[in-house]
Design a protein around this motif. Structure first.
Motif, PDB file in Angstrom:
ATOM      1  N   ARG A  70      59.468  19.134  47.176  1.00  0.00           N
ATOM      2  CA  ARG A  70      60.405  18.600  46.176  1.00  0.00           C
ATOM      3  C   ARG A  70      60.441  19.550  44.996  1.00  0.00           C
ATOM      4  N   LEU A 101      62.329  20.941  41.410  1.00  0.00           N
ATOM      5  CA  LEU A 101      63.230  20.769  40.271  1.00  0.00           C
ATOM      6  C   LEU A 101      63.463  22.126  39.639  1.00  0.00           C
ATOM      7  N   ASN A 148      63.842  19.951  49.160  1.00  0.00           N
ATOM      8  CA  ASN A 148      64.681  18.948  48.512  1.00  0.00           C
ATOM      9  C   ASN A 148      64.835  19.391  47.064  1.00  0.00           C
ATOM     10  N   GLU A 166      66.667  19.604  43.225  1.00  0.00           N
ATOM     11  CA  GLU A 166      67.494  19.095  42.135  1.00  0.00           C
ATOM     12  C   GLU A 166      67.591  20.194  41.073  1.00  0.00           C
ATOM     13  N   THR A 169      71.066  18.492  44.596  1.00  0.00           N
ATOM     14  CA  THR A 169      71.504  17.424  43.692  1.00  0.00           C
ATOM     15  C   THR A 169      71.539  17.964  42.272  1.00  0.00           C
ATOM     16  N   ARG A 177      71.792  17.402  38.156  1.00  0.00           N
ATOM     17  CA  ARG A 177      71.578  16.472  37.038  1.00  0.00           C
ATOM     18  C   ARG A 177      72.168  17.129  35.776  1.00  0.00           C
ATOM     19  N   TYR A 185      58.135  15.756  41.239  1.00  0.00           N
ATOM     20  CA  TYR A 185      58.376  17.014  41.941  1.00  0.00           C
ATOM     21  C   TYR A 185      57.061  17.731  42.229  1.00  0.00           C
TER      22      TYR A 185
END
Length: 652
Positions: A512, A514, A537, A539, A569, A571, A600
Motif C-alpha cells: 500500500r 501513498l 495499491n 494513492e 486513486t 486524493r 500505508y
C-alpha cells in the motif's frame, strides 16, 4: 551512399521542386506580438532553413477577425501582414528552403471571450466549452473569401505555396465532422454536404492563386473520437477536396484539439510510440494521386526514412524534432545523424511554454526561440581553464558548450556517470527517452574534448589541483524533508530513493503506497504509474485541484488516463496533517478540516528540492570566480537547468 536516400531526395509539389522530403509542419510558436512576423519568428524559421529543411509550413495564419489571433498567432486579415511575410520569405528562401503559408480559422476551438465564436453549429467542444454561433450562408461566404484573400497576400509576399488547415478540430473540420455539424441545409447531413464548405474554400483559393502555385491541405485522417470521422470517412472525403482545389499534395495528420484524449493522441507525449498514424496516412495515399505528407511524432531521421521507404508517405512532416534540432536534415546529409539533438517527447518547453503564453523553445536545445538573443555560439578569443562541478543537465550543458567555444573544460561528477536526475527520471514506465537526451549530451562532451572525471567529489584539494580560471557550480539539489507531525515514525522515502528501489525490484516498497505530491508535474505521476503497474495499491495525494495540475495538457491527459487504467486513486486538495507510523490523517486545504484517514506501508514524498550549494563558501574562499547554476541556484526543472548551463557557457 546516403543512409537516407528517400528522405534526402528532391520532390515536386505541383511546379515547385523541394530539395528533400523534410517538412517543418505548421505549429504555433507564440512569437508574433501583433499578428505579423517579427524578428524573433523570422530568425526561428531561418535557422531551420540553414539546417536544410526542404519545406517550411509557417504557423497558422488566422484569415478573419472572427478567429482572433490569441497566443501569438499570425493574423492574415489584411495587407498589413505582407511586409513581414515578404521579409520572412526572402530570409528562408536564401538558404534553398521553400516556405508555404498555412491558412486557418479556429472556429469554436479557442477562447476569445467576449468575442463570439463561429462554427458549423451552435455547439461546443471539451477543451474551451464556449458555445459557438452557427454560421449563416452570408458568413460562410465571408470566410470562403477570407481564405482566398489571405492566400493572395501570401503569394504577393513571395511565399512558394499554400496549405489550408482542414483538420485538428478547427473550423473546416467542424463542418466536416458529424460531431460538430448538425446542420440541415446544403452544408450539413451527408459527407458531400459537410465537405461543401471545404470545397468552396479550396476552389476559391485556387482561383485566387492561379494554377501554378502549389496548394494543399492539412487534414485529420481520423478524428480519434468515437462517433467522429474515421479513416474510412476521410478516404472518401479527401479525394473530393483534391478535385475541388486541384490540389498538389495532402498533409495527413490525425485527431482533434477539442477532445482531450484525441488531442493527446495526435500530439503524443513521451510514453506513447512514434508515428502511430502511419496506416492512416497510407490509407489516404492509396486514394489520391498527389504526394502525401505525414507527421505525427516522426521523431528521428531514421524513422522518417523508414516511413518513406515503406510507402506510407511521400514526405516526412516533422515539428518537435526540428524544434529540438533545426539542423536535422543537414546533419543527415553529412553523415552526422548521431549528432542530431533528439526530441524526447517531454513537451515541457514546446507545448509547455506555449500554454503558459510564452514562445516555444526546447529542453535540450535552449537556443530554439532565442536565435535573436543568442546568435550562433562563437569561438572565444582567449581560452580559459573552466571547472564544472556536477554532471547533471546544467553542468553537462555548460561544460559541452564552453568546450565547443574553445575553453579547456573539466567536468567533475560525484557519481559513476553523468546525467543527474535524467538517469533516475528514465526509470519509470515509458520514461526511458530521458536517456536519449542524456546520451546525446554525453556524446557531445566527448566530441568537444571535455575532460570528464566521474566518481569524483569536488573539494578544496581538487579545485586547487586543477587551478581553474572559472568555476561553475552545478551540484543540483538534495531531498527536502516532509515536515509533518509524526514524520519520524512514518515509512517515508524520497522520490528518487523510491523509484530506484522499485527499478531494482521493489523490495523496499510495500503493497500500500501513498505518494504525497507537492510538485504536481511528471515525477509524482510517473512514480504512481510505475508502482501501480508493479502491482502496488497506490494513492496520490495533492493540495492541487487535481493530480498533475502543472503538467502540459498532453502529459496531463496521458498520465490521468494511464494512472486511472492502472488503478491509481487520487486524493485532490488534501495534504498529510499527521503521521502515526503508516497511519495518515489528511487535511483539506479549502475546508481546513481533517477529511480522511488512510494506512500505508510506504509513503513517498515528492517535494521541491533544496539547493545543494555547500561548496560555494569554499570556492569563494579560494578567491575564484564562480557561477551557480541549475538546481544548485534554485531547484526548478530540466528546462531551467539546461538553459542556465547554456547561458552561462555563452558568457564565459
Amino acid at each position: 551512399m546516403s543512409a537516407f536516400p528517400n528522405l534526402l531526395s528532391p520532390i515536386r509539389l505541383g511546379k515547385v521542386e523541394v530539395r528533400n522530403r523534410v517538412v517543418l509542419t505548421g505549429h504555433g510558436t507564440g512569437m508574433p506580438q501583433d499578428g505579423t512576423p517579427n524578428d524573433q519568428l523570422i530568425a526561428y524559421y531561418e535557422e531551420r532553413a540553414k539546417g536544410e529543411t526542404g519545406l517550411i509550413m509557417l504557423g497558422s495564419q488566422q484569415v478573419h477577425p472572427s478567429s482572433p489571433g490569441i497566443t501569438g498567432l499570425l493574423c492574415n486579415y489584411d495587407d498589413r501582414i505582407i511586409p513581414g511575410l515578404s521579409r520572412l520569405a526572402r530570409r528562408v528562401q536564401a538558404h534553398g528552403t521553400r516556405v508555404f503559408g498555412y491558412l486557418s480559422h479556429m472556429g469554436l476551438a479557442t477562447s476569445a471571450r467576449p468575442v463570439p465564436l463561429w462554427s458549423a453549429s451552435a455547439t461546443f467542444e471539451g477543451k474551451y466549452a464556449e458555445v459557438a454561433h452557427a454560421m449563416t450562408h452570408e458568413e460562410i461566404a465571408i470566410i470562403v473569401q477570407a481564405h482566398a484573400d489571405a492566400a493572395r497576400r501570401c503569394i504577393e509576399a513571395g511565399l512558394d505555396g499554400i496549405e489550408v488547415h482542414c483538420g485538428h478540430g478547427l473550423l473546416v473540420q467542424q463542418f466536416l465532422s458529424p460531431l460538430t455539424n448538425f446542420r440541415t441545409d446544403a452544408y450539413g447531413g451527408p459527407p458531400e454536404n459537410r465537405a461543401r464548405f471545404a470545397m468552396e474554400i479550396l476552389s476559391a483559393v485556387r482561383r485566387a492563386i492561379g494554377p501554378d502555385i502549389p496548394l494543399g491541405i492539412r487534414c485529420s485522417g481520423d478524428e480519434l473520437v468515437p462517433g467522429g470521422l474515421t479513416s474510412g470517412d476521410m478516404a472518401a472525403i479527401v479525394p473530393l477536396l483534391v478535385t475541388a482545389g486541384a490540389l498538389d499534395y495532402v498533409d495527413v495528420s490525425a485527431g482533434t484539439d477539442g477532445d482531450l484524449v484525441s488531442n493527446m493522441l495526435h500530439e503524443p507525449p513521451m510514453g506513447l510510440p512514434p508515428g502511430p498514424y502511419r496506416p492512416v496516412a497510407r490509407r489516404i495515399r492509396d486514394v489520391v494521386d498527389v504526394p502525401v505528407i505525414h507527421g505525427t511524432r516522426i521523431h528521428t531521421a531514421e524513422f522518417a526514412e523508414e516511413m518513406l521507404a515503406a510507402g506510407d508517405a511521400d514526405m516526412a512532416g516533422i515539428a518537435r524534432a526540428l524544434i529540438a534540432d533545426p539542423h536535422m536534415a543537414r546533419k543527415a546529409r553529412l553523415g552526422q545523424a548521431a549528432q542530431i539533438t533528439p526530441c524526447i517527447g517531454c513537451e515541457q518547453a514546446c507545448f509547455g511554454r506555449l500554454y503558459r503564453g510564452r514562445h516555444i523553445s526546447c529542453v535540450g536545445t535552449p537556443r530554439t526561440g532565442r536565435e535573436t538573443v543568442h546568435p550562433e555560439p562563437a569561438r572565444v578569443v582567449a581560452a580559459r581553464r573552466v571547472l564544472v562541478i556536477g554532471g547533471g543537465p546544467a553542468g553537462m550543458e555548460a561544460a559541452g558548450l564552453a568546450a565547443e567555444r574553445g575553453h579547456h573544460v573539466t567536468l567533475a561528477e560525484a557519481g559513476a556517470e553523468p546525467g543527474g536526475r535524467m538517469v533516475t527520471a528514465a526509470l519509470p514506465d515509458g520514461r526511458g527517452e530521458w536517456l536519449r537526451l542524456r546520451d546525446s549530451k554525453a556524446d557531445r562532451l566527448l566530441r568537444a574534448g571535455v575532460t570528464l572525471r566521474v566518481n569524483t567529489r569536488a573539494d578544496a584539494t581538487l579545485i586547487a589541483e586543477l587551478a581553474p580560471d572559472d568555476v561553475v557550480l552545478a551540484t543540483g539539489a538534495r531531498p527536502r524533508p516532509l515536515t509533518v507531525p509524526g514524520a519520524e515514525t512514518a515509512p517515508l522515502m524520497d522520490l528518487d530513493a523510491a523509484v530506484l528501489d522499485m527499478a531494482a525490484g521493489g523490495a523496499g516498497i510495500g503493497p500500500r503506497v501513498l505518494i504525497v505530491d507537492h510538485l504536481n508535474r511528471a515525477p509524482g505521476m510517473a512514480a504512481a504509474l510505475m508502482f501501480a503497474r508493479a502491482g502496488r495499491n497506490v494513492e496520490l495525494a495533492t493540495m492541487a485541484f487535481h493530480a498533475g495540475e502543472k503538467l502540459e495538457i498532453q502529459n496531463l491527459s496521458y498520465f490521468q488516463r494511464e494512472c486511472l487504467l492502472a488503478g491509481v486513486t487520487f486524493r485532490p486538495t488534501v495534504t498529510p496533517h499527521r503521521f502515526d507510523g503508516g497511519a495518515v490523517e489528511f487535511y483539506n486545504i479549502f475546508t481546513r478540516t481533517v477529511t480522511g484517514h488512510g494506512r500505508y506501508d510506504t509513503i513517498v514524498a515528492v517535494l521541491p528540492g533544496l539547493a545543494e550549494d555547500s561548496l560555494l563558501p569554499v570556492i569563494r574562499g579560494m578567491g575564484l570566480p564562480v557561477r551557480v547554476i541549475g538546481d544548485a541556484y534554485a531547484p526548478r526543472d530540466i528546462e531551467a537547468a539546461i538553459l542556465d548551463g547554456f547561458e552561462t557557457a555563452m558568457t564565459l
